[in-house]
Scaffold this motif. Structure first.
Motif, PDB file in Angstrom:
ATOM      1  N   ILE A 227       0.853  -1.207  -0.016  1.00 49.31           N
ATOM      2  CA  ILE A 227      -0.090  -0.019  -0.023  1.00 49.31           C
ATOM      3  C   ILE A 227       0.779   1.397  -0.252  1.00 49.31           C
ATOM      4  CG2 ILE A 227      -1.964  -1.280   1.304  1.00 49.31           C
ATOM      5  CD1 ILE A 227      -1.206   0.382   3.822  1.00 49.31           C
ATOM      6  N   ASP A 228       2.218   1.070  -0.115  1.00 46.87           N
ATOM      7  CA  ASP A 228       2.681   2.396  -0.066  1.00 46.87           C
ATOM      8  C   ASP A 228       2.745   3.155  -1.216  1.00 46.87           C
ATOM      9  OD1 ASP A 228       4.810   4.542   0.150  1.00 46.87           O
ATOM     10  OD2 ASP A 228       6.367   3.175   0.270  1.00 46.87           O
ATOM     11  N   GLY A 229       2.025   4.358  -1.311  1.00 43.62           N
ATOM     12  CA  GLY A 229       1.674   5.058  -2.604  1.00 43.62           C
ATOM     13  C   GLY A 229       2.682   6.271  -2.675  1.00 43.62           C
ATOM     14  N   SER A 230       3.886   6.335  -2.015  1.00 43.39           N
ATOM     15  CA  SER A 230       4.941   7.478  -2.212  1.00 43.39           C
ATOM     16  C   SER A 230       4.194   8.728  -2.052  1.00 43.39           C
ATOM     17  CB  SER A 230       5.411   7.416  -3.768  1.00 43.39           C
ATOM     18  OG  SER A 230       6.017   6.048  -3.989  1.00 43.39           O
ATOM     19  N   VAL A 231       3.590   9.064  -0.716  1.00 41.22           N
ATOM     20  CA  VAL A 231       3.190  10.280  -0.177  1.00 41.22           C
ATOM     21  C   VAL A 231       4.138  11.280  -0.556  1.00 41.22           C
ATOM     22  CG1 VAL A 231       3.735  10.155   2.026  1.00 41.22           C
ATOM     23  CG2 VAL A 231       1.769  11.596   1.350  1.00 41.22           C
ATOM     24  N   GLU A 232       5.352  11.067  -0.514  1.00 45.57           N
ATOM     25  CA  GLU A 232       6.426  12.133  -0.505  1.00 45.57           C
ATOM     26  C   GLU A 232       6.559  12.806  -1.957  1.00 45.57           C
ATOM     27  OE1 GLU A 232       8.764   8.414  -0.683  1.00 45.57           O
ATOM     28  OE2 GLU A 232       7.008   9.183   0.606  1.00 45.57           O
TER      29      GLU A 232
END
Length: 254
Positions: A227-232
Motif C-alpha cells: 500500500i505504499d503510495g509514495s506520499v512524499e
C-alpha cells in the motif's frame, strides 16, 4: 468488522489527519493498523508521531501501531555511539530534526545562536551528541513509545507488517523471520499465499510493483497487498479497507 491500514506516512501530518477523518473509529467494530515509517522526508515527523500515538491512546482496543525501518533507524541513531553519524547525515536539510526541536534549541546544539542557520561550529561527534541529547530531553515519552512498537500484527486471515516476512519458512514464519526482515525486506515477494495468510505491507513503493512510475495505487495479488503510495512524491496516502470476507477497497487521500 472492517480493518483499515495506512503505511509510510513519512512526516506528512496533513494527509494523515485527512485520512483519519475518513476512518470511522467512533464505531467500536472498526480496526486500524499503522504499518510504520512515520518519520523522515516530510516536514512534520513530530506531528505524525504525536497523532498516531494519540489515536492509539484514544482507541487502544481498535488501533495497532507497528514500527517501520525509518522508525527503527531513528531509534538506533539515538542509542548509538556519538561518532555514528549516518542517520543524521541522511536527514536531508535536517528536516526530521527540525520537526523535533525548536529553532533556538537546534541552533545551540549546532554550536551557535542563529536559529536561521544550519551550519555547525562543532565537530561532528559533539554536534551529534548535542542533538541527540536535545531530542531525548524533549521527547522522552515519545521515544519510549516508539521503542515499544511491535513489528507484526496477525489476524485470523492476514499478517500486517511493514516490509514482509520470510515466506520460505511457511507457517513457521514467526520463528523463521530475522527481526530486520520485518522492517527492511527487499525486494518484495509476490504471488500466491505461502504462509497460510495474506500479507499486508508497505515499504516497497507500489509504482515498482506495478512496473509503472505513474501508478501509485494499491498493488494486490493472491498472497499480498502492498500500500505504499509514495506520499512524499504524490501528496496522497493510500488507505486500505479490508472486509471480513477478504475483499478490499482503497482510497487515495491527500
Amino acid at each position: 468488522m472492517p480493518t483499515y491500514a495506512i503505511s509510510d506516512i513519512h512526516g506528512h501530518a496533513l494527509q494523515l489527519r485527512t485520512a483519519l477523518d475518513e476512518i470511522p473509529l467512533d464505531d467500536p467494530a472498526t480496526q486500524l493498523v499503522f504499518l510504520g515509517d512515520y518519520i523522515d522526508r516530510g516536514r512534520d515527523s513530530q506531528g505524525v508521531l504525536e497523532l498516531v500515538r494519540r489515536t492509539q491512546q484514544d482507541q487502544p482496543d481498535q488501533v495497532t501501531v507497528l514500527a517501520g525501518n525509518h522508525d527503527r533507524w531513528f531509534l538506533d541513531w539515538l542509542d548509538a555511539a556519538d561518532d555514528e553519524l549516518s542517520w543524521l547525515m541522511s536527514d536531508m536539510d535536517l528536516v526530521t530534526v527540525k520537526s523535533l526541536l525548536e529553532p533556538m534549541t537546534l541552533a545551540r546544539a549546532l554550536g551557535h545562536e542563529d536559529p536561521t542557520s544550519d551550519a555547525s561550529s562543532l565537530d561532528g561527534q559533539t554536534m551529534n551528541r548535542n542533538i541527540k541529547a536535545a531530542v531525548r530531553a524533549q521527547h522522552g515519552d515519545l521515544i519510549a513509545w516508539m521503542h515499544s512498537l511491535p513489528l507484526v500484527h496477525e489476524t485470523d486471515s492476514h499478517v500486517f507488517v511493514h516490509a514482509g516476512v520470510d515466506e520460505d519458512a511457511g507457517e513457521l514464519w514467526r520463528h523463521g523471520t530475522p527481526e530486520h526482515v520485518f522492517t527492511e525486506k527487499f525486494p518484495a515477494t509476490t504471488g500466491p499465499v505461502r504462509i497460510g495468510k495474506r500479507i499486508v505491507a508497505g515499504h516497497v513503493r507500489t509504482t515498482e510493483l506495478h512496473g509503472d512510475p505513474k501508478n501509485h495505487t494499491v498493488f494486490a495479488d493472491e498472497g499480498h497487498i502492498y500500500i505504499d503510495g509514495s506520499v512524499e512524491t504524490t501528496g496522497v496516502l493510500n488507505v486500505l479497507r479490508l472486509e471480513d470476507d477478504g475483499s478490499w477497497s482503497e482510497r487515495a487521500v491527500g
